[in-house]
Design a protein around this motif. Sequence first.
Motif, PDB file in Angstrom:
ATOM      1  N   PRO A  46       0.791 -16.980   6.501  1.00 62.28           N
ATOM      2  CA  PRO A  46       0.070 -15.812   7.011  1.00 62.28           C
ATOM      3  C   PRO A  46       0.735 -14.475   6.671  1.00 62.28           C
ATOM      4  CG  PRO A  46       0.290 -17.491   8.729  1.00 62.28           C
ATOM      5  CD  PRO A  46       1.167 -17.912   7.583  1.00 62.28           C
ATOM      6  N   GLN A  47       2.054 -14.443   6.550  1.00 63.96           N
ATOM      7  CA  GLN A  47       2.752 -13.193   6.289  1.00 63.96           C
ATOM      8  C   GLN A  47       3.243 -13.174   4.843  1.00 63.96           C
ATOM      9  OE1 GLN A  47       5.523 -12.005   9.442  1.00 63.96           O
ATOM     10  NE2 GLN A  47       4.740 -13.682  10.695  1.00 63.96           N
ATOM     11  N   ALA A 102      16.234  -3.012  11.333  1.00 63.19           N
ATOM     12  CA  ALA A 102      15.978  -3.489   9.974  1.00 63.19           C
ATOM     13  C   ALA A 102      17.153  -3.134   9.066  1.00 63.19           C
ATOM     14  CB  ALA A 102      14.700  -2.868   9.434  1.00 63.19           C
ATOM     15  N   PRO A 103      17.520  -4.020   8.157  1.00 60.38           N
ATOM     16  CA  PRO A 103      18.640  -3.722   7.251  1.00 60.38           C
ATOM     17  C   PRO A 103      18.357  -2.481   6.423  1.00 60.38           C
ATOM     18  CG  PRO A 103      18.003  -6.042   7.128  1.00 60.38           C
ATOM     19  CD  PRO A 103      16.945  -5.355   7.921  1.00 60.38           C
ATOM     20  N   GLY A 119       9.647  -9.123   7.787  1.00 60.27           N
ATOM     21  CA  GLY A 119       9.686  -7.688   7.555  1.00 60.27           C
ATOM     22  C   GLY A 119       9.298  -7.235   6.171  1.00 60.27           C
ATOM     23  N   ALA A 120       9.000  -8.159   5.262  1.00 57.91           N
ATOM     24  CA  ALA A 120       8.672  -7.782   3.888  1.00 57.91           C
ATOM     25  C   ALA A 120       7.169  -7.737   3.636  1.00 57.91           C
ATOM     26  CB  ALA A 120       9.326  -8.746   2.897  1.00 57.91           C
ATOM     27  N   GLN A 121       6.356  -7.879   4.683  1.00 54.77           N
ATOM     28  CA  GLN A 121       4.918  -7.800   4.529  1.00 54.77           C
ATOM     29  C   GLN A 121       4.461  -6.338   4.632  1.00 54.77           C
ATOM     30  OE1 GLN A 121       6.384  -9.045   7.280  1.00 54.77           O
ATOM     31  NE2 GLN A 121       5.784  -7.437   8.709  1.00 54.77           N
ATOM     32  N   ARG A 172       7.354  -8.100  -3.200  1.00 55.15           N
ATOM     33  CA  ARG A 172       8.594  -8.033  -3.970  1.00 55.15           C
ATOM     34  C   ARG A 172       9.286  -6.674  -3.831  1.00 55.15           C
ATOM     35  NH1 ARG A 172      11.296 -10.888  -8.184  1.00 55.15           N
ATOM     36  NH2 ARG A 172      13.316  -9.866  -8.286  1.00 55.15           N
ATOM     37  N   HIS A 173       8.503  -5.588  -3.888  1.00 55.59           N
ATOM     38  CA  HIS A 173       9.145  -4.272  -3.827  1.00 55.59           C
ATOM     39  C   HIS A 173       9.770  -4.005  -2.457  1.00 55.59           C
ATOM     40  CE1 HIS A 173       5.101  -3.224  -2.249  1.00 55.59           C
ATOM     41  NE2 HIS A 173       5.697  -2.216  -1.640  1.00 55.59           N
ATOM     42  N   LYS A 174       9.264  -4.653  -1.405  1.00 55.70           N
ATOM     43  CA  LYS A 174       9.885  -4.537  -0.084  1.00 55.70           C
ATOM     44  C   LYS A 174      11.077  -5.495   0.038  1.00 55.70           C
ATOM     45  CE  LYS A 174       5.801  -2.968   2.455  1.00 55.70           C
ATOM     46  NZ  LYS A 174       6.360  -1.699   2.972  1.00 55.70           N
ATOM     47  N   ALA A 175      10.930  -6.683  -0.515  1.00 55.90           N
ATOM     48  CA  ALA A 175      12.023  -7.657  -0.455  1.00 55.90           C
ATOM     49  C   ALA A 175      13.264  -7.129  -1.158  1.00 55.90           C
ATOM     50  CB  ALA A 175      11.580  -8.970  -1.085  1.00 55.90           C
TER      51      ALA A 175
END
Length: 400
Positions: free
Chosen positions: A348-349, A330-331, A208-210, A353-356
């Motif tokens: 591949p995915q 999603a959290p 989910g962080a891509q 960082r800003h999404k993580a």
Amino acid sequence: MTSSPDLRPFRVSIPQSDLDDLHDRLDRTRWPAELPGAGWEYGVPTPYLRELARYWRHEYDWRAAEALLNAWPQFTTTIDGARVHFAHVRSAEPDATPLVLTHGWPGSIVEFLDVVGPLTDPAAHGGDPADAFHVVLPSIPGFGFSGPTTEPGWEAGRVADAWAELMRRLGYERFGVQGGDWGAAISREVGRAHPGRVIGVHLNLLPGAQQATEPTAAELAALSPEEQAHTWDSWRRWEAWTKESTGYAVLQCTRPHTPGYALTDSPVGQLAWIVEKFREWTDSEELPEEAVDRDRLLCNVMLYWLTGTAASSARIYYERAHATGPRATAPTEPSTAPTALALFPAEPQRPLRHKADRTEHIVRWTEFDRGGHFAAMEEPDLLVGDVRAFFRQLREKSAR
């Protein structure tokens, strides 16, 4: 410490009749007509698969692989109605950190054959004894010797709760977790659902962080030039992934039993289904063996074939796709568990960082120049080094 009456000793011992049946099926393979000049873009090329199947039939030594696996103390237990198979390799270092390593699909505990020694006995592998771990390697319910499952509902959150119970039975009140692929989803959920027991979460993939949509100007404006470049790279990877590489996931998310009939009946079908992913997701140019040893690849395939778990392992996709309740979304708040992310370039995915940071408590972020999705198999030294450094960082912070 592995003394609970709920734990049963286990040893891999495949009947010769099962191996004879495999060889007979390989001898009688019905091969499709070859399309001259077709490459990997059509799927696994026939000439390559014929040669790999020939090697599997005539040169591969399952008994040698069985001996490797049996070098680990193994057990089974029943948790939440499911049989759970696991290896439990304790370090000789009394203060070693308990650590759960979780595989994904189409992987297995075979992924970790080259990392258990350095993790449990760092002194024998050029490391510091203070970085030792007691390693627990469970097979996800539905996979390998933990399968097949007999009831629905085994998605990542339920597996995470099972791992917390498994570690309780082993006597470990606090422990670390590590994983990639589904192992990453499970490990992250362990840290989120059981934060008081989890020392740290080490991941080599972050679901989910891509970048899943083409980035907008407004979105990019808030990012540094470096993160903008990473965002475009993540989007291009995701776009290519969804266009060319998600057929397996669509089937397993919607109708896992239908391909399961073919994969359970045909060893070459099971081989092709798995080897394609090792070629696409590893840091290799042409053949998966450039990144992963051929015998290890076949050992991994054997755990699916010999246990008949093609369909039951695929069900984790269906269960997650059809899950309901708070864990299905999603959290919305970051996890409180200290989390490290190791990035390997052929994954591949690509996580951002800003999404993580929106969903995880990131305290370590490491980018490597080689390696792919199956990090423990492809680059065991890099993965071990990062796991050691992360938990050392947490120990030093705790000591201050």
